[in-house]
Scaffold this motif. Structure first.
Motif, mmCIF file in Angstrom:
data_model
loop_
_atom_site.group_PDB
_atom_site.id
_atom_site.type_symbol
_atom_site.label_atom_id
_atom_site.label_comp_id
_atom_site.label_asym_id
_atom_site.label_seq_id
_atom_site.Cartn_x
_atom_site.Cartn_y
_atom_site.Cartn_z
ATOM 1 N N LYS A 191 1.024 -1.087 -0.087
ATOM 2 C CA LYS A 191 -0.034 0.259 0.092
ATOM 3 C C LYS A 191 0.753 1.367 -0.193
ATOM 4 O O LYS A 191 1.997 1.323 0.652
ATOM 5 C CB LYS A 191 -0.873 0.106 1.335
ATOM 6 C CG LYS A 191 -2.104 -0.925 1.115
ATOM 7 C CD LYS A 191 -3.134 -0.831 2.183
ATOM 8 C CE LYS A 191 -4.388 -1.886 1.997
ATOM 9 N NZ LYS A 191 -5.316 -1.507 3.088
ATOM 10 N N THR A 192 0.480 2.098 -0.809
ATOM 11 C CA THR A 192 1.104 3.653 -0.948
ATOM 12 C C THR A 192 0.249 4.629 -1.028
ATOM 13 O O THR A 192 -1.054 4.319 -1.091
ATOM 14 C CB THR A 192 2.327 3.279 -2.200
ATOM 15 O OG1 THR A 192 2.946 4.394 -2.029
ATOM 16 C CG2 THR A 192 1.533 3.181 -3.523
ATOM 17 N N LEU A 193 0.779 5.815 -1.362
ATOM 18 C CA LEU A 193 0.030 7.140 -1.491
ATOM 19 C C LEU A 193 0.250 7.559 -2.943
ATOM 20 O O LEU A 193 1.322 7.707 -3.295
ATOM 21 C CB LEU A 193 0.197 7.764 -0.160
ATOM 22 C CG LEU A 193 0.033 7.647 1.207
ATOM 23 C CD1 LEU A 193 0.317 8.933 2.055
ATOM 24 C CD2 LEU A 193 -1.406 7.190 1.321
ATOM 25 N N CYS A 194 -0.909 8.240 -3.336
ATOM 26 C CA CYS A 194 -0.851 9.140 -4.484
ATOM 27 C C CYS A 194 -1.108 10.633 -3.824
ATOM 28 O O CYS A 194 -2.459 10.785 -3.666
ATOM 29 C CB CYS A 194 -1.619 8.772 -5.728
ATOM 30 S SG CYS A 194 -1.484 9.969 -7.211
ATOM 31 N N PHE A 195 -0.431 11.400 -3.750
ATOM 32 C CA PHE A 195 -0.821 12.739 -3.284
ATOM 33 C C PHE A 195 0.033 13.823 -3.560
ATOM 34 O O PHE A 195 1.179 13.662 -3.864
ATOM 35 C CB PHE A 195 -0.735 12.409 -1.612
ATOM 36 C CG PHE A 195 0.564 12.578 -0.849
ATOM 37 C CD1 PHE A 195 0.962 13.500 -0.321
ATOM 38 C CD2 PHE A 195 1.579 11.541 -1.425
ATOM 39 C CE1 PHE A 195 2.340 13.568 0.247
ATOM 40 C CE2 PHE A 195 2.665 11.365 -0.866
ATOM 41 C CZ PHE A 195 3.054 12.518 -0.040
ATOM 42 N N HIS A 196 -0.427 15.252 -3.187
ATOM 43 C CA HIS A 196 0.523 16.160 -3.530
ATOM 44 C C HIS A 196 -0.262 17.232 -2.601
ATOM 45 O O HIS A 196 -1.172 17.655 -2.749
ATOM 46 C CB HIS A 196 0.683 16.832 -4.682
ATOM 47 C CG HIS A 196 1.891 17.793 -4.942
ATOM 48 N ND1 HIS A 196 1.812 18.911 -4.074
ATOM 49 C CD2 HIS A 196 2.946 17.909 -5.737
ATOM 50 C CE1 HIS A 196 2.781 19.787 -4.637
ATOM 51 N NE2 HIS A 196 3.507 18.940 -5.606
ATOM 52 N N LEU A 197 0.443 17.648 -1.357
ATOM 53 C CA LEU A 197 -0.476 18.407 -0.371
ATOM 54 C C LEU A 197 -0.545 19.772 -1.112
ATOM 55 O O LEU A 197 -1.271 20.883 -0.221
ATOM 56 C CB LEU A 197 0.417 18.423 0.804
ATOM 57 C CG LEU A 197 0.556 17.137 1.652
ATOM 58 C CD1 LEU A 197 1.071 17.236 3.041
ATOM 59 C CD2 LEU A 197 -0.988 16.483 1.746
ATOM 60 N N SER A 252 15.288 7.140 -6.877
ATOM 61 C CA SER A 252 14.200 6.710 -5.845
ATOM 62 C C SER A 252 13.003 6.301 -6.604
ATOM 63 O O SER A 252 12.790 6.576 -7.811
ATOM 64 C CB SER A 252 13.984 8.118 -5.179
ATOM 65 O OG SER A 252 13.109 9.081 -6.213
ATOM 66 N N ASP A 253 12.382 5.300 -5.994
ATOM 67 C CA ASP A 253 11.074 4.554 -6.312
ATOM 68 C C ASP A 253 10.075 5.786 -5.989
ATOM 69 O O ASP A 253 9.475 5.956 -4.880
ATOM 70 C CB ASP A 253 10.860 3.358 -5.713
ATOM 71 C CG ASP A 253 9.371 2.813 -6.112
ATOM 72 O OD1 ASP A 253 8.678 3.620 -6.600
ATOM 73 O OD2 ASP A 253 9.281 1.683 -5.754
ATOM 74 N N ASN A 254 9.736 6.751 -6.943
ATOM 75 C CA ASN A 254 8.885 7.573 -6.716
ATOM 76 C C ASN A 254 7.509 7.420 -6.133
ATOM 77 O O ASN A 254 6.650 8.111 -5.312
ATOM 78 C CB ASN A 254 8.686 8.310 -7.834
ATOM 79 C CG ASN A 254 7.826 9.541 -7.806
ATOM 80 O OD1 ASN A 254 7.767 10.658 -7.058
ATOM 81 N ND2 ASN A 254 6.427 9.798 -8.615
ATOM 82 N N LEU A 255 7.227 6.027 -6.554
ATOM 83 C CA LEU A 255 5.912 5.740 -5.975
ATOM 84 C C LEU A 255 5.618 5.268 -4.610
ATOM 85 O O LEU A 255 4.756 4.827 -3.900
ATOM 86 C CB LEU A 255 5.151 4.565 -6.837
ATOM 87 C CG LEU A 255 5.073 5.095 -8.271
ATOM 88 C CD1 LEU A 255 4.435 3.975 -9.454
ATOM 89 C CD2 LEU A 255 4.281 6.217 -8.483
ATOM 90 N N ALA A 256 6.971 4.928 -4.096
ATOM 91 C CA ALA A 256 7.212 4.294 -2.697
ATOM 92 C C ALA A 256 7.615 5.075 -1.901
ATOM 93 O O ALA A 256 7.325 4.985 -0.419
ATOM 94 C CB ALA A 256 8.161 3.244 -2.800
ATOM 95 N N VAL A 257 8.151 6.443 -1.996
ATOM 96 C CA VAL A 257 8.505 7.429 -1.135
ATOM 97 C C VAL A 257 8.018 8.834 -1.569
ATOM 98 O O VAL A 257 7.809 9.070 -2.739
ATOM 99 C CB VAL A 257 10.133 7.713 -1.039
ATOM 100 C CG1 VAL A 257 10.615 6.128 -0.509
ATOM 101 C CG2 VAL A 257 10.802 8.031 -2.370
ATOM 102 N N GLY A 258 7.451 9.529 -0.285
ATOM 103 C CA GLY A 258 7.116 10.931 -0.519
ATOM 104 C C GLY A 258 8.412 11.604 -0.370
ATOM 105 O O GLY A 258 9.382 11.580 0.208
ATOM 106 N N HIS A 259 8.402 13.060 -0.760
ATOM 107 C CA HIS A 259 9.368 13.780 -0.438
ATOM 108 C C HIS A 259 9.304 15.324 -0.612
ATOM 109 O O HIS A 259 8.042 16.042 -0.596
ATOM 110 C CB HIS A 259 10.640 13.714 -1.624
ATOM 111 C CG HIS A 259 10.326 14.172 -2.946
ATOM 112 N ND1 HIS A 259 9.779 13.374 -3.790
ATOM 113 C CD2 HIS A 259 10.448 15.150 -3.625
ATOM 114 C CE1 HIS A 259 9.298 13.825 -4.840
ATOM 115 N NE2 HIS A 259 9.804 15.088 -4.912
#
Length: 303
Positions: A191-197, A252-259
């Motif tokens: 499970k991961t997140l698709c987001f941009h605050l 980086s695996d962009n789908l697995a880590v936020g930054h």
């Protein structure tokens, strides 16, 4: 992490590197890579191992790489797929597919990554699969901060997870594509997140098979603050703040880590020195979707 545990992990990581192509050492999030020069031609079997290790560790920090040219940066990026460049082209960028950012507008785009925690490309039909970074000119300060998204989800209360499973983000860019906030990573299934605050217009609320309602401005902002809080709670315990050193190259695996770019990335040149970072992004191939059934808790509240 105790010194003994760290030494044991270092030994294990090194043994796990297939055929000793390179040496891996654990860091708070991901692994450092030594013993390989990305500027040289890399055999196909080594490239395949690097791709597997990016999926496994989520971030690989290649140390002591010197200065990697824009064209080589792009070549490395193409190991992972087709590049997708959706950003402003700075006049000093060394390649059309290299995004050049800086704390000096004459040297690169400024203010980048400062609008909140995010993944890259949440406004695309499929978010970018990978982001690759190279610090060309290293300042005294100006960390890039990462966080593991699966662990963040695992740290939610049962009630929070139930509410978040019902959220669908609607981007404020490119006609507002709709993506589930929590979904299945296309390679690992985690499970991961698709987001941009900083780039969310509103949320839709409802499970995949149910009619969804739209959040108003107040509720949208409350939800964005709640997500932000998960990244900063417990004195930012979940974060890995990468202090750049000369020669660092990150895949980086962009789908697995936020930054997020730290505030220090925009300090003036007179205070911290010049900062110039090159970044590429690899086109996503799978639209976010839940490959599982959402089961409500025994007792839950309404969102």
């Amino acid at each position: 992490m105790s010194m003994l545990t760290l030494l044991i992990n270092v030994a294990l990581f090194s043994r796990m590197a297939a055929k000793e192509f390179y040496k891996l050492s654990p860091i708070k999030l991901g692994a450092e890579v030594r013993g390989i020069d990305l500027k040289q031609e890399i055999p196909a079997e080594v490239i395949e191992q690097i791709k597997k290790d990016v999926t496994k560790h989520r971030i690989l920090v290649f140390k002591n790489q010197g200065t990697i040219s824009g064209s080589r940066h792009v070549e490395i990026s193409r190991w992972f797929g087709e590049l997708e460049s959706t950003f402003y082209k700075h006049p000093k960028s060394p390649h059309p597919d290299v995004f050049r950012v800086s704390n000096d507008e004459a040297e690169g785009c400024t203010g980048v990554g400062r609008t909140g925690w995010h993944i890259d490309g949440s406004f695309q039909p499929a978010p970018f699969g990978y982001s690759l970074y190279h610090m060309v000119v290293v300042p005294k300060e100006g960390n890039t901060v990462f966080a593991p998204l699966n662990e963040l989800i695992s740290g939610l209360t049962e009630e929070q997870r139930w509410r978040w499973e019902q959220l669908w983000m609607v981007s404020d860019r490119r006609g507002g594509p709709v993506h589930p906030l929590i979904y299945s990573h296309p390679l690992t299934g985690a499970k991961t997140l698709c987001f941009h605050l900083g780039m969310t217009e509103f949320f839709l609320v409802g499970l995949p098979s149910a009619e969804k309602r739209r959040t108003d401005w107040k509720e949208t902002n409350q939800l964005l603050r709640e997500i932000h809080q998960e990244f900063v709670k417990n004195n930012r315990a979940i974060q890995y703040s990468h202090k750049w050193e000369a020669g660092d190259f990150i895949i980086s695996d962009n789908l697995a880590v936020g930054h997020e770019a730290s505030p220090q990335t925009q300090l003036p040149v007179e205070q911290v020195g010049l900062r110039v970072l090159h970044r590429t992004t690899v086109k996503g191939t799978v639209a976010p979707r839940k490959n599982y059934t959402v089961e409500p808790p025994a007792v839950h509240g309404e969102l």
